[in-house]
Design a protein around this motif. Structure first.
Motif, mmCIF file in Angstrom:
data_model
loop_
_atom_site.group_PDB
_atom_site.id
_atom_site.type_symbol
_atom_site.label_atom_id
_atom_site.label_comp_id
_atom_site.label_asym_id
_atom_site.label_seq_id
_atom_site.Cartn_x
_atom_site.Cartn_y
_atom_site.Cartn_z
ATOM 1 N N VAL A 1 35.236 52.300 27.466
ATOM 2 C CA VAL A 1 33.782 52.329 27.650
ATOM 3 C C VAL A 1 33.359 51.024 28.302
ATOM 4 O O VAL A 1 33.819 49.965 27.888
ATOM 5 N N PHE A 2 32.497 51.108 29.304
ATOM 6 C CA PHE A 2 32.073 49.892 29.991
ATOM 7 C C PHE A 2 30.564 49.736 29.912
ATOM 8 O O PHE A 2 29.832 50.707 29.978
ATOM 9 N N SER A 3 30.127 48.483 29.757
ATOM 10 C CA SER A 3 28.697 48.229 29.695
ATOM 11 C C SER A 3 28.471 46.784 30.129
ATOM 12 O O SER A 3 29.371 45.963 30.022
ATOM 13 N N SER A 4 27.276 46.490 30.643
ATOM 14 C CA SER A 4 26.991 45.096 31.023
ATOM 15 C C SER A 4 26.140 44.435 29.946
ATOM 16 O O SER A 4 25.293 45.086 29.334
ATOM 17 N N ILE A 5 26.386 43.133 29.751
ATOM 18 C CA ILE A 5 25.612 42.366 28.771
ATOM 19 C C ILE A 5 24.830 41.303 29.528
ATOM 20 O O ILE A 5 25.408 40.601 30.357
ATOM 21 N N TYR A 6 23.549 41.200 29.259
ATOM 22 C CA TYR A 6 22.743 40.141 29.880
ATOM 23 C C TYR A 6 21.991 39.397 28.793
ATOM 24 O O TYR A 6 21.574 39.993 27.810
ATOM 25 N N PRO A 7 21.795 38.074 28.989
ATOM 26 C CA PRO A 7 20.957 37.347 28.030
ATOM 27 C C PRO A 7 19.499 37.747 28.229
ATOM 28 O O PRO A 7 19.087 38.019 29.358
ATOM 29 N N MET A 8 18.723 37.795 27.154
ATOM 30 C CA MET A 8 17.301 38.162 27.279
ATOM 31 C C MET A 8 16.571 37.140 28.150
ATOM 32 O O MET A 8 15.705 37.468 28.927
ATOM 33 N N ASP A 9 16.935 35.869 27.967
ATOM 34 C CA ASP A 9 16.336 34.828 28.793
ATOM 35 C C ASP A 9 17.440 34.337 29.713
ATOM 36 O O ASP A 9 18.472 33.861 29.254
ATOM 37 N N CYS B 1 31.564 44.302 30.556
ATOM 38 C CA CYS B 1 32.583 44.297 29.494
ATOM 39 C C CYS B 1 33.221 45.655 29.307
ATOM 40 O O CYS B 1 32.576 46.678 29.529
ATOM 41 N N GLY B 2 34.477 45.641 28.862
ATOM 42 C CA GLY B 2 35.168 46.878 28.514
ATOM 43 C C GLY B 2 35.381 46.927 27.007
ATOM 44 O O GLY B 2 35.776 45.929 26.393
ATOM 45 N N PHE B 3 35.121 48.083 26.392
ATOM 46 C CA PHE B 3 35.281 48.241 24.943
ATOM 47 C C PHE B 3 36.205 49.410 24.643
ATOM 48 O O PHE B 3 36.440 50.260 25.498
ATOM 49 N N LEU B 4 36.673 49.467 23.385
ATOM 50 C CA LEU B 4 37.573 50.562 23.000
ATOM 51 C C LEU B 4 36.806 51.773 22.500
ATOM 52 O O LEU B 4 37.390 52.785 22.165
ATOM 53 N N GLY B 5 35.479 51.679 22.422
ATOM 54 C CA GLY B 5 34.692 52.815 21.948
ATOM 55 C C GLY B 5 33.290 52.332 21.633
ATOM 56 O O GLY B 5 33.004 51.141 21.709
ATOM 57 N N LEU B 6 32.412 53.267 21.271
ATOM 58 C CA LEU B 6 31.019 52.885 21.050
ATOM 59 C C LEU B 6 30.819 52.044 19.795
ATOM 60 O O LEU B 6 29.958 51.185 19.757
#
Length: 600
Positions: free
Chosen positions: A298-306, A343-348
């Motif tokens: 599973v792939f997702s992007s992480i961004y800082p709020m600020d 980022c890559g993860f192994l699951g939700l």
């Protein structure tokens, strides 16, 4: 030091909620390594998240002494492991540092899918396996049925099975004896060249990186200069010892021991899980075989709020990566949200835990974009690319697309077969096999797209089967699919962080959901805001946020209608101008609302 033949290294593996952590509590209590005042339930789950959710996320190692019936004193090293499929990489690392495994089976639930996959994992590493039937104090416990399952489903000998109740402590003495008699002592030569496997590490603010090792050959003592074989960096050992809930310094670890090393490692990137530690003055000829490379799904992007907090987030990610070797990430940036990480993860569940740990342990306020899987696409010039990020999607130049498929194995009581089959078909699953394990339980094998399992499959499976069905999957291969990119437009402008890749026939319902959620989150302006979902230039969904309107006719009463018209026309002109230059700000909560698909 304890002699080699009096040491035992083993781990505890089982399906979720079969009582691994509770059994670990009993073993620790039995050994009296901490007094009753400090004892608490699930003592090894030391993260707040683990306690709140009642699950184990990190494997934890402990060394306990045991005085056996044969009159000798033994030293038992054991590792408590997670049961969730998302943390199976943790389990595989724990298994690599042991010679034996206790395989727990719940006396009322029986053998479940994760039980089987953990068994195979332990067999791959040639571990000695002792089955343990736990929770025999439950009124619904059915020991003969479970013994039959151990023989029939697992292919182990049920005569070896030890019945225990981890909650009440019944049968723990027999289990201790079984550990000493059935598990082999570690092999290795304490006088050989030093070789130790790093199976975990974590970061301590005062002491730098604390490395967890299993010594395979030779010995390492305080004051030695050690070398990491992957990058040949040298460090001097400040402290070395074993885990007894807290760190207990012993000054030396030799072949067969499991323990920790503190060597003032400040640079986080020097240490790698799976690396081999040896002595700098007398190095081992070759490193130990490490672990299989982890494959994120599973792939997702992480961004800082600020966006000014980017550097802090970077440090936090490095420290988290040290403690969670299955996290994979690289730099990424977005027009709407600035710099961040892909980022890559192994699951939700893994993704949720990382999000919570970033917020709690590292005080980071972060936004995650919608999770997606890796697609393969073939462009019109025959080039094949792998994409997991909607921003990399090449518009209009695609000939073919493939998406990853999984082999899902679901073990369920026969009463719920109908609803579970419907669920799998709804998620584009194709049934491959159906085996009756006994009168009451059946195993279904489905082939289905990974993307369908991501969001709410697990939750629905649990609710349709009242929590009895268990689910395990492995990613198999890629199969052709109809892939489109759904853009979300605000006032005609696309918001890149909300784009998603979707299966074409489901794109419209998906876009409609997102638009509806955004409508509830965006504050009303003085002009009309259109929220649209689009594939290319074709609009497939729309919601409108109505404008707030000032009553310009309030001071105008009676008289000619043209006076009213004039005021309304003037207001209309003003709104038109506003709409042309007006920008719609997306609040942070809007991003989060779109991503929380699960709460319906």
């Amino acid at each position: 030091m304890t002699e080699m033949k009096f040491k035992r290294n083993f781990c505890i593996v089982a399906h979720i909620d079969h009582g691994k952590s509770t059994l670990a509590d009993r073993l620790i209590q039995k050994a009296k390594i901490i007094d009753d005042r400090q004892m608490m339930n699930q003592i090894l789950d030391n993260m707040d998240i683990e306690r709140e959710r009642g699950i184990t996320i990190k494997s934890q190692a402990v060394t306990i002494p045991y005085h056996a019936k044969d009159g000798f004193d033994y030293e038992l090293n054991f590792v408590d492991t997670p049961g969730h499929v998302d943390f199976s990489y943790e389990v595989s690392r724990a298994i690599a540092s042991c010679e034996g495994a206790l395989l727990l089976v719940d006396a009322s639930q029986g053998v479940e899918s994760q039980t089987v996959s953990n068994l195979y994992m332990a067999m791959e590493h040639d571990l000695t396996i002792v089955p343990v039937i736990n929770k025999i104090d439950l009124p619904s416990a059915d020991i003969p049925r479970i013994e039959h399952q151990i023989d029939h489903d697992l292919g182990l000998d049920s005569a070896d099975a030890v019945p225990v109740s981890a909650k009440t402590g019944v049968g723990i003495d027999d289990l201790m004896e079984a550990i000493v008699t059935k598990f082999p002592p570690p092999s290795g030569d304490p006088n050989g060249k030093a070789q130790a496997l790093i199976f975990d590490c974590h970061y301590d603010e005062y002491r730098g990186v604390i490395i967890h090792i299993r010594v395979k050959e030779g010995r390492i003592k305080k004051g030695d200069i050690i070398r990491f074989m992957s990058n040949s960096t040298d460090y001097k050992v400040d402290q070395i010892g074993i885990f007894k809930i807290n760190y207990e310094e012993t000054g030396v670890l030799e072949a067969g021991d499991v323990g920790y090393v503190i060597a003032g490692v400040k640079t986080v990137s020097d240490v790698r899980v799976g690396d081999t530690v040896t002595l700098a003055n007398d190095p081992a000829p070759e490193p130990l075989p490490g672990f299989k490379e982890v494959k994120p799904v599973v792939f997702s992007s992480i961004y800082p709020m600020d966006s000014n907090d980017y550097e802090e987030l970077k440090d936090a990610m490095e420290k988290l990566k040290l403690n969670d070797a299955s996290l994979v990430y690289e730099k990424d940036n977005s027009v709407a949200l600035g710099n961040g990480f892909r980022c890559g993860f192994l699951g939700l569940l893994h993704l949720e835990i990382i999000q919570e740990r970033l917020e709690r342990d590292y005080d980071q306020a972060v936004i995650f974009t919608a999770p997606s899987v890796q697609y393969k696409i073939q462009l019109s010039n025959k080039e094949v690319k792998i994409i997991d990020n909607p921003t990399e999607y090449p518009e209009g130049r695609i000939e073919q697309a493939w998406e990853p498929y999984i082999n899902a194995s679901i073990i369920t009581p026969t009463d719920y077969i109908g609803s579970i089959m419907n669920l799998c078909t709804e998620k584009r699953g194709v049934q491959k096999n159906m085996t009756y394990l006994d009168e009451k339980r059946v195993e279904l094998t489905y082939e289905m797209p990974l993307a369908e399992v991501l969001f709410d499959f697990y939750d629905k499976l649990k609710s349709y089967s009242r929590g009895y069905a268990s689910f395990d999957y492995e990613v198999t291969d890629y199969q052709p699919t109809e892939l489109v990119k759904v853009d979300i437009l605000l006032n005609g402008k696309p918001v890149d962080a909300l784009s998603q890749l979707a299966f074409k026939p489901e794109a419209a319902t998906h876009a409609k959901k997102v638009c509806e959620r955004l409508k509830g989150e965006i504050a009303r302006q003085q002009f009309k805001i259109a929220i649209q979902g689009a594939i290319g230039s074709q609009i497939i969904a729309r919601e409108t946020v109505n404008p707030v309107r000032k009553d310009v006719l309030a001071k105008c009463y009676g008289g000619d209608v043209t006076r009213k018209r004039k005021l309304l026309e003037k207001q209309k002109e003003g709104k038109k101008r506003m709409k042309m230059i007006g920008n719609v700000e997306l609040p942070q909560s809007a991003f989060l609302a779109v991503l929380k698909e699960k709460e319906e």
